[in-house]
Structure formats: structure tokens, C-alpha cells
Enzyme design. Structure first.
Site, PDB file in Angstrom:
ATOM      1  N   CYS A 193       1.402  -1.143   0.581  1.00 35.46           N
ATOM      2  CA  CYS A 193       0.145  -0.031   0.032  1.00 35.46           C
ATOM      3  C   CYS A 193       0.652   0.946  -0.323  1.00 35.46           C
ATOM      4  O   CYS A 193       0.746   2.369   0.146  1.00 35.46           O
ATOM      5  CB  CYS A 193      -1.333  -0.045   1.380  1.00 35.46           C
ATOM      6  N   HIS A 201      -2.871   7.045   0.776  1.00 32.13           N
ATOM      7  CA  HIS A 201      -3.377   6.141   0.071  1.00 32.13           C
ATOM      8  C   HIS A 201      -4.777   5.874   0.890  1.00 32.13           C
ATOM      9  O   HIS A 201      -5.345   5.879   2.017  1.00 32.13           O
ATOM     10  CB  HIS A 201      -2.670   4.909   0.722  1.00 32.13           C
ATOM     11  N   ASN A 222      -9.796  -0.900  -1.613  1.00 30.25           N
ATOM     12  CA  ASN A 222      -8.444   0.014  -2.042  1.00 30.25           C
ATOM     13  C   ASN A 222      -7.912  -0.999  -2.697  1.00 30.25           C
ATOM     14  O   ASN A 222      -7.912  -2.271  -2.661  1.00 30.25           O
ATOM     15  CB  ASN A 222      -8.321  -0.538  -0.243  1.00 30.25           C
TER      16      ASN A 222
END
Length: 356
Positions: A115, A283, A313
């Protein structure tokens, strides 16, 4: 002559073919739109059609970025590809994308920072350009998380609308064991074309990056690795150990503390303040995390961008997708100070500042 900075020449993104609303997931596990929104802020995500690969998404995003930059594929002299969901265990996706785009034998580098892949990759790209190694660099972040989903073909057909046949109560109960993770992720790809600039008023200004492996098992995939012999076996598959294992409390605590620290650190490094930031693009792991980061930094809503509601995500793709939307909607304008920040498995985290 070494260029002053690296600047973005073009951007683009794509998603998987199937838009999956929260209510669709309630057909295959014990969940609801309210349950998912309350915990994550996510309203929908996209999954690819079976057979679509991560490098395929990367190619689609790259073509959009190249078109936006008005740069042809044969002008690209370096490729950097960030993903944690490659087409194969090896090779990485960089060379696969290179071939699919018809690019000559330029270097293709793959990175695995999950990530935080975009932040880490952006620093690598900046270093390559500032060193004069690359003049036109293609940077791609793409993921196909639907491969993690421990669902049968019947379940996928049900949520994508291909079938109305219900799954068994036993499968429904098994899927429910993983609902806290399977509701989080989507499939997408984002891309940037980067190049040098001598304009001291524009481009990437600085980075701070950190890693701490002491809590690695708070977010990892406990299968299909060379800690085992063989590296994958039937027991791992039967127990669905290929689904990410996550200690949500540890991840949340790390994110809401380390991300604001990184933003403050990078601002200090380049001689700016948080108040100078015109747009924070974090993020997109969980809306609750980003809201806590925003509160810690005391930034108003109009200077923070979130789109996890629409995409979920998408790991290495989240920041380039959000940046592309901000850039093309006018939320980010020439001269604006933009801050990218993220934290991911490893743990790896960091922040970057850029003058648009």
C-alpha cells in the site's frame, strides 16, 4: 546538466469491469451496506472479468497516461511497476507490460511495497530522472485483489449478476469468516508519465520513507512463500491462507500515527508547513483512517481528497487514481503544493511533496 525536479507529464487510470455494490456482497456472506460503510466508508468496488491480469490493467492505465502526456510508447526509456498482485510469482509485471505496449528493450523495474508502493516507487522514479538515467519514464501501480477472494465461481457469478443461483449455506458461512478483508479491496490500475524539468517552481520536492518489520505479521499473507517447502500446498489452499491476515487494531494505530508524522517530516525537510499543503492525497485503505489523519493535521475538507467510497482499497493504484481525478477536475491547479502519504504492509510508510 541535472534537472531541478521531476514533473508529471500525464496521468490515467482504469478499474475492473464489474462494479460491485456493498449490497451484492450480502448475497455471499453475512454483511450489509451499513456494516461496510460504517467500518470502512466503502460503498462499492470494481472487480475484473476472470482472465484479466494485473499487467492488463497496467497497460490500459498506461495508454491513458501516455495519451494525456502526448507521449508515444516508443519514447518511454524506463518502466517502474508497483504491485503486490503480479500475474505470476515471477517474473514481475514490468516486462509483461513492456511487451504488451510494444516498447523496445528498455529497463523494467518491479517493486513490492504494497500500500506504500506508490510513494516508494515515486522516489525511485525521481532518482532515475534526476540522475539523468531516464527522460521519459512510465510509472504504473496496478492490482487485482479479486484473486485473494476465497469465493467459488458461483459466488462471483452471483455478485457480478451473471447468475441468480444462491450459494449454499455452508459456503455463505465460510465466506463470512473473511468479510472484514474481502469487503475492503478492489481491482484497478493507475499510471503516470514522468520527465525532467528545469523549472524550480514545479515538480517533486522531497520524500521521507520508513520501514519497520517488527510488526510484519500484523498484515501479511501467511501462505505461498518460501518460508514453506513447497512454497504452496493443499493445506494452505483449503484453509484459505492466501487471504491476507490482518490485525486491524495494529494497522489502524500505525496508520493514524505514522502518516501524520511523515507529512510533518517531509514538510520540515523541504522548508514548508502543513498549512502550505493545498491538497493531501493519502493512500485509500480506510476512510476512518484518513479522517483521523486529517484531524491530526488540522486540514479542512476542501484540502483532503478521498475516493475510497467508489473504488475500495486498490493498494498501489489508490494514490495515482486520486491524483488523476484531482488533476483533471481542477481540484489541483498549477502552483499547488500536493502531499502524498501512505502506509502499508511491511510495515512501510512515507510521504512526498510535489509542486503541481
Amino acid at each position: 546538466m541535472t534537472p531541478a525536479f521531476t514533473r508529471v507529464l500525464g496521468s490515467g487510470f482504469v478499474t475492473g469491469e464489474h462494479c460491485i455494490k456493498n449490497d451484492a456482497l450480502s448475497k455471499i456472506c453475512e454483511t450489509s451496506d451499513e456494516w461496510i460503510r460504517e467500518r470502512t466508508g466503502i460503498e462499492q468496488r470494481y472487480f475484473v472479468e476472470e482472465g484479466t491480469t494485473t499487467s492488463d490493467l497496467g497497460v490500459r492505465a498506461a495508454r491513458k497516461a501516455l495519451e494525456d502526456a502526448k507521449v508515444s510508447a516508443d519514447e518511454i526509456d524506463y518502466i517502474v511497476f508497483a504491485t503486490m498482485t503480479p500475474d505470476y510469482y515471477f517474473p514481475g509485471c514490468g516486462s509483461l507490460l513492456q511487451t504488451k505496449l510494444g516498447i523496445a528493450n528498455v529497463p523494467a523495474l518491479d517493486i513490492r511495497q504494497q500500500c506504500s508502493g506508490f510513494i516508494y516507487g515515486l522516489q525511485v522514479c525521481d532518482a532515475l530522472i534526476r540522475a539523468g538515467i531516464s527522460k521519459r519514464l512510465l510509472f504504473v501501480g496496478a492490482e487485482i485483489h479479486s484473486g485473494f477472494m476465497p469465493w467459488s465461481k458461483k459466488a462471483f457469478d452471483l455478485i457480478t449478476g451473471k447468475s441468480q443461483e444462491a450459494i449454499t449455506p455452508e459456503e455463505h458461512a465460510r465466506n463470512t469468516q473473511f468479510r472484514d478483508r474481502t469487503s475492503l479491496f478492489g481491482d484497478a490500475g493507475g499510471a503516470l508519465v514522468l520527465g525532467p524539468t528545469d523549472d524550480p517552481e514545479r515538480g517533486l520536492l522531497g520524500f521521507v520513507l520508513h520501514s519497520d518489520g517488527s510488526k510484519a505479521e500484523s498484515l501479511y499473507v501467511p501462505a505461498a512463500g518460501f518460508a514453506y517447502r513447497p512454497y504452496v500446498n493443499q493445506g494452505q489452499v483449503d484453509e484459505a491462507r492466501y487471504v491476507p491476515s490482518m490485525d486491524g487494531r495494529t494497522v489502524f494505530k500505525m496508520a493514524v500515527s505514522k502518516m501524520p508524522e511523515a507529512v510533518n517530516e517531509v514538510c520540515q525537510k523541504v522548508g514548508a508547513t502543513v498549512d502550505d499543503i493545498r491538497m493531501l492525497i493519502a493512500h485509500q485503505a480506510n476512510l476512518r483512517i484518513n479522517e483521523a489523519v486529517q484531524k491530526s493535521l488540522k486540514l479542512p475538507d476542501e484540502r483532503v481528497y478521498n475516493n475510497i467510497q467508489r473504488y475500495g482499497n486498490t493498494t498501489a493504484a489508490t494514490i495515482p487514481i486520486a491524483y488523476d481525478e484531482c488533476r483533471k477536475s481542477g481540484k489541483v491547479k498549477a502552483g499547488d503544493l500536493v502531499c502524498f502519504v501512505g502506509l502499508g504492509a511491511g510495515f512501510h510508510w512515507g510521504a512526498a511533496l510535489m509542486r503541481e
